[in-house]
Design an enzyme around this catalytic site. Structure first.
Site, PDB file in Angstrom:
ATOM      1  N   SER A   1      -0.114  -3.830   1.501  1.00  0.00           N
ATOM      2  CA  SER A   1      -0.051  -5.285   1.646  1.00  0.00           C
ATOM      3  C   SER A   1      -1.033  -5.996   0.709  1.00  0.00           C
ATOM      4  CB  SER A   1      -0.284  -5.643   3.103  1.00  0.00           C
ATOM      5  OG  SER A   1       0.176  -6.934   3.347  1.00  0.00           O
ATOM      6  N   ARG A   2      -2.295  -6.049   1.069  1.00  0.00           N
ATOM      7  CA  ARG A   2      -3.329  -6.590   0.183  1.00  0.00           C
ATOM      8  C   ARG A   2      -4.596  -5.773   0.421  1.00  0.00           C
ATOM      9  NH1 ARG A   2       0.153  -8.394  -2.294  1.00  0.00           N
ATOM     10  NH2 ARG A   2       0.606 -10.552  -2.874  1.00  0.00           N
TER      11      ARG A   2
ATOM     12  N   ASP B   1      -1.449   1.200  -1.933  1.00  0.00           N
ATOM     13  CA  ASP B   1      -0.800   0.648  -3.127  1.00  0.00           C
ATOM     14  C   ASP B   1      -1.589  -0.557  -3.624  1.00  0.00           C
ATOM     15  OD1 ASP B   1       1.340   0.516  -5.038  1.00  0.00           O
ATOM     16  OD2 ASP B   1       2.095  -1.247  -3.984  1.00  0.00           O
TER      17      ASP B   1
ATOM     18  N   PHE C   1       6.483  -3.280  -5.186  1.00  0.00           N
ATOM     19  CA  PHE C   1       7.562  -4.242  -5.478  1.00  0.00           C
ATOM     20  C   PHE C   1       8.426  -3.792  -6.650  1.00  0.00           C
ATOM     21  CE2 PHE C   1       6.464  -6.036  -9.620  1.00  0.00           C
ATOM     22  CZ  PHE C   1       5.225  -5.459  -9.810  1.00  0.00           C
TER      23      PHE C   1
ATOM     24  N   ILE D   1       8.945  -7.027   5.503  1.00  0.00           N
ATOM     25  CA  ILE D   1       8.680  -5.641   5.090  1.00  0.00           C
ATOM     26  C   ILE D   1       8.487  -4.760   6.328  1.00  0.00           C
ATOM     27  CG2 ILE D   1       7.105  -4.130   3.811  1.00  0.00           C
ATOM     28  CD1 ILE D   1       6.597  -6.582   1.926  1.00  0.00           C
TER      29      ILE D   1
ATOM     30  N   GLU E   1      -8.862  -4.628  -7.071  1.00  0.00           N
ATOM     31  CA  GLU E   1      -7.849  -4.238  -8.067  1.00  0.00           C
ATOM     32  C   GLU E   1      -7.732  -5.228  -9.234  1.00  0.00           C
ATOM     33  OE1 GLU E   1      -4.266  -4.377  -5.431  1.00  0.00           O
ATOM     34  OE2 GLU E   1      -3.505  -5.823  -6.879  1.00  0.00           O
TER      35      GLU E   1
ATOM     36  N   HIS F   1      -0.314  -0.857  -7.183  1.00  0.00           N
ATOM     37  CA  HIS F   1       0.459  -2.054  -6.803  1.00  0.00           C
ATOM     38  C   HIS F   1       1.873  -2.021  -7.384  1.00  0.00           C
ATOM     39  CE1 HIS F   1      -0.415  -6.288  -5.136  1.00  0.00           C
ATOM     40  NE2 HIS F   1       0.879  -6.023  -5.025  1.00  0.00           N
TER      41      HIS F   1
END
Ligand code: NAI
Length: 326
Positions: free
Chosen positions: A231-232, A256, A296, A155, A261, A293
């Site tokens: 990412s996380r 994101d 993707f 990415i 979450e 999120h």
């Protein structure tokens, strides 16, 4: 026949994840997230197919082993939610989708950057109310800005390609050896923090990278810096973010992903009373944009995720090791 429990199942995924063309698979969909609370649903299953917020800790894996589950198929790239040591010990195989569309996430990053830099989120609301005033919408060019990319994997590289086209200077940090690329400068993490106008996170979440961006990291950044995290969530200490936003150290924040979450994202909670005070404070800032999120979430990525996951499951059903095992 491999009986697969498909957890955290969403209506938009079901057409992509059909067992119609895989006679060796029988897929049962569960809307629930897999966790210690829902693991009882796994009775009679041979495999589970899970996503980013399912919880595959030691307790859950031990209970999966007892009911005879032999494979955990992640339909995502990150695997921070699986205790891999416990899985190995219990003889449960784990596989994932290592690559599906790095461009999907990289493009979403750029969408967040441009939304923030050009204040599109505010402009959208104004125009809907016939307010065409430009006061407060002054933006800045991406061209000529220094962007720090933390993690130069698939990415990170895709993002570099896009930003290079924008005319940005690119600083990159990654412990792995990097390609000799003319448009990037490899620097230490500290230097990246100090010199970047925009910082974008693309490394995995591990014990080493947990709260990589904390109060001390903010103190080393430029005033008014933009931070993007697709990412996380736990790469960033959210409370430190809020303090940095209050001090105007952090000028723009695009997320994101969010530390807490799990149990919140991917669901319609619009009629609920918000209970996460940290999240409520975070989204109250005018210079913060959060998406749930969805980096993707493109047609191309979803069909790639589905075909690799079904391939992994079908290989396992035929007695072969899954292609993308961990
Ligand atoms: P990748 O495995 O291709 O690249 C990750 C890179 O980070 C590697 O080059 C690695 O050496 C580097 N790295 C590891 N520790 C580091 C550190 N401390 N500092 C700097 N670099 C470090 O992974 P990929 O496909 O690029 O994905 C990156 C992350 O994006 C995933 O771990 C996942 O958490 C997240 N992701 C988010 C999605 C979304 O929808 N928002 C979708 C897909 C992935």
């Amino acid at each position: 026949m491999l009986k697969v429990g498909f957890f955290s199942s969403q209506p938009y995924e079901r057409p992509f994840f059909s067992d119609e063309h895989h006679p060796q698979l029988s897929i049962v969909h569960f809307e629930q997230r897999l966790s210690a609370r829902t693991v009882t649903l796994c009775q009679g299953l041979d495999a589970v197919c899970v996503f980013v917020n399912d919880e595959l800790d030691r307790t859950v894996l031990e209970r999966l082993a007892v009911v005879g589950v032999r494979l955990v198929a992640l339909r995502c790239a990150g695997f921070n939610n699986v205790d891999l040591d416990a899985a190995r010990r219990l003889n449960i195989q784990v596989c994932r989708v290592p690559s599906y569309s790095p461009d999907a996430v990289a493009e979403h990053c750029v969408a967040l950057m441009l939304t923030l830099s050009r204040k599109i989120h505010k402009a959208y609301n104004r125009v809907r109310e016939d307010n065409f005033d430009l006061n407060g919408l002054l933006g800045f060019n991406l061209a000529g800005k220094t962007v720090g990319i933390v993690g130069f994997g698939q990415i990170g590289r895709s993002l570099a390609g896009i930003l290079s086209g924008f005319g940005c200077r690119l600083l990159v940090t990654d412990p792995a050896p990097l390609p000799n690329q003319a448009d990037i400068e490899q620097v230490e993490f500290d230097e990246l923090l100090t010199h970047s106008d925009i910082i974008s996170l693309h490394c995995p979440l591990t014990p080493d990278t947990h709260h990589l961006i904390d109060e001390s990291a903010f103190s080393r950044m430029k005033d008014g810096v933009m931070l993007i995290n697709t990412s996380r969530g736990a790469l960033v200490d959210t409370r430190a973010c809020i303090e940095a936003l209050k001090r105007r150290k952090l000028g723009y924040l695009g997320l994101d992903v969010y530390e807490q979450e799990a149990g919140m994202f991917f669901e319609d909670r619009s009629d609920d009373i918000p209970l996460d005070d940290v999240f409520a404070r975070l989204i109250s800032f005018p210079n913060v944009v959060v998406t749930g999120h969805q980096g993707f979430f493109t047609q191309e990525a979803l069909s790639e995720i589905a075909s690799t996951t079904l391939e992994n499951l079908a290989a396992f059903a035929e007695g072969a090791p899954p292609k993308h095992g961990l």
